[in-house]
Design a protein around this motif. Structure first.
Motif, PDB file in Angstrom:
ATOM      1  N   ASN A 183      68.681 -27.201 -61.885  1.00 40.94           N
ATOM      2  CA  ASN A 183      68.439 -26.582 -63.190  1.00 40.94           C
ATOM      3  C   ASN A 183      66.966 -26.503 -63.581  1.00 40.94           C
ATOM      4  O   ASN A 183      66.639 -26.093 -64.697  1.00 40.94           O
ATOM      5  N   THR A 184      66.083 -26.859 -62.653  1.00 42.57           N
ATOM      6  CA  THR A 184      64.648 -26.659 -62.886  1.00 42.57           C
ATOM      7  C   THR A 184      64.153 -25.389 -62.190  1.00 42.57           C
ATOM      8  O   THR A 184      62.984 -25.035 -62.302  1.00 42.57           O
ATOM      9  N   ALA A 185      65.035 -24.726 -61.463  1.00 45.18           N
ATOM     10  CA  ALA A 185      64.652 -23.515 -60.719  1.00 45.18           C
ATOM     11  C   ALA A 185      64.325 -22.378 -61.685  1.00 45.18           C
ATOM     12  O   ALA A 185      65.002 -22.179 -62.695  1.00 45.18           O
ATOM     13  N   ILE A 186      63.286 -21.631 -61.353  1.00 49.31           N
ATOM     14  CA  ILE A 186      62.887 -20.471 -62.151  1.00 49.31           C
ATOM     15  C   ILE A 186      62.271 -19.451 -61.207  1.00 49.31           C
ATOM     16  O   ILE A 186      61.681 -19.808 -60.188  1.00 49.31           O
ATOM     17  N   GLY A 187      62.416 -18.183 -61.529  1.00 48.72           N
ATOM     18  CA  GLY A 187      61.863 -17.134 -60.683  1.00 48.72           C
ATOM     19  C   GLY A 187      62.489 -15.805 -61.028  1.00 48.72           C
ATOM     20  O   GLY A 187      63.216 -15.676 -62.023  1.00 48.72           O
TER      21      GLY A 187
END
Length: 269
Positions: free
Chosen positions: A217-221
């Motif tokens: 849940n820290t993934a971003i893009g």
């Protein structure tokens, strides 16, 4: 006396032989039945899927991907133009209705065995992100449609910290409305086989095929809409995604908000 002993022995042998034969026959039937059940499970798929938000953007790609998989689609629309366009496509039944109206959603969904919603946006100060998605969730509950995929966004719920503060502030109203819909699904529909998919920044470009789902849940893009649709349809028939909250990003796309060098573990579908 010897005759009776011989007869008794003959009957005993026949009884044992018959027992063993029946036991083997039962075992054989049991193995075949188990194999049949396993085969049925492997072939099991959702045959008729309701799509909310399918008139354009991500939802329209979802319809295309469902059709490619051989799935019949029921699409809710309040646009005359979209109604005519969608009804002209083999495998699609368009139904006139408003996602803000729960009964319209319920009537359109009736007869489907799964539901996907990509609803987002606002109309006259009302956010479809919550009201429309909530109507889809409620209608599924009323009709007994247990398989639901809710597409929201990175920045909702447990992924809030993944979104840069400046991005979160711009999208705050939409993200909070989407999160409210997520919470309804998670808290009150515990018997449903739901999946929540949170895409990163959406782009309308050809599919790369490199996008992934992740429990990080820290993934971003960034991610292309067609890639999200492809992942949504794959997730639909994957029992591994049931009652999971997954982020969707494409590690192959350069993004100003992605953390350079961060390795993201892909979720196995």
């Amino acid at each position: 006396m010897k005759y009776y002993r011989t007869l008794l022995l003959f009957l005993l042998v026949n009884s044992v032989s018959s027992f063993l034969s029946n036991k083997q026959s039962f075992a054989s039937r049991h193995v075949r039945a188990s194999a049949d059940r396993e085969g049925s499970s492997a072939l099991m798929a959702y045959k008729k899927v309701f799509v909310a938000g399918g008139t354009r953007g991500l939802g329209r790609f979802v319809i295309d991907k469902l059709l490619e998989s051989g799935t019949e689609v029921v699409a809710l629309t309040r646009s005359d133009g979209a109604f005519e366009e969608l009804n002209g496509i083999d495998g699609v039944t368009a139904v006139m209705g408003d996602a803000f109206d729960q009964k319209s959603v319920e009537n359109a969904m009736d007869g489907c065995d799964a539901a996907i919603t990509t609803l987002g946006g606002s109309t006259d100060d009302r956010r479809i992100d919550y009201e429309g998605n909530n109507n889809v969730i409620e209608s599924a509950g009323i009709l007994g449609v247990q398989r639901i995929i809710l597409v929201t966004s990175i920045g909702c719920g447990s992924s809030k910290e993944a979104a840069p503060p400046s991005v979160f502030e711009v999208l705050k109203e939409a993200l909070q409305a989407k999160e409210k819909a997520e919470n309804i699904l998670i808290k009150y529909y515990t018997n449903s086989n739901w999946t929540i998919i949170r895409p990163g920044g959406l782009k309308t470009e050809p599919m790369t095929g490199n996008a992934i789902l992740t429990e990080d849940n820290t993934a971003i893009g960034a991610i292309h809409r067609e890639d999200v649709a492809n992942l949504v349809v794959k997730a639909l028939d994957s029992p591994a995604t049931e009652r999971k909250i997954l982020s969707a990003i494409d590690p192959s796309i350069m993004s100003s908000v992605a953390v350079e060098g961060k390795q993201i573990a892909a979720f196995a579908l």
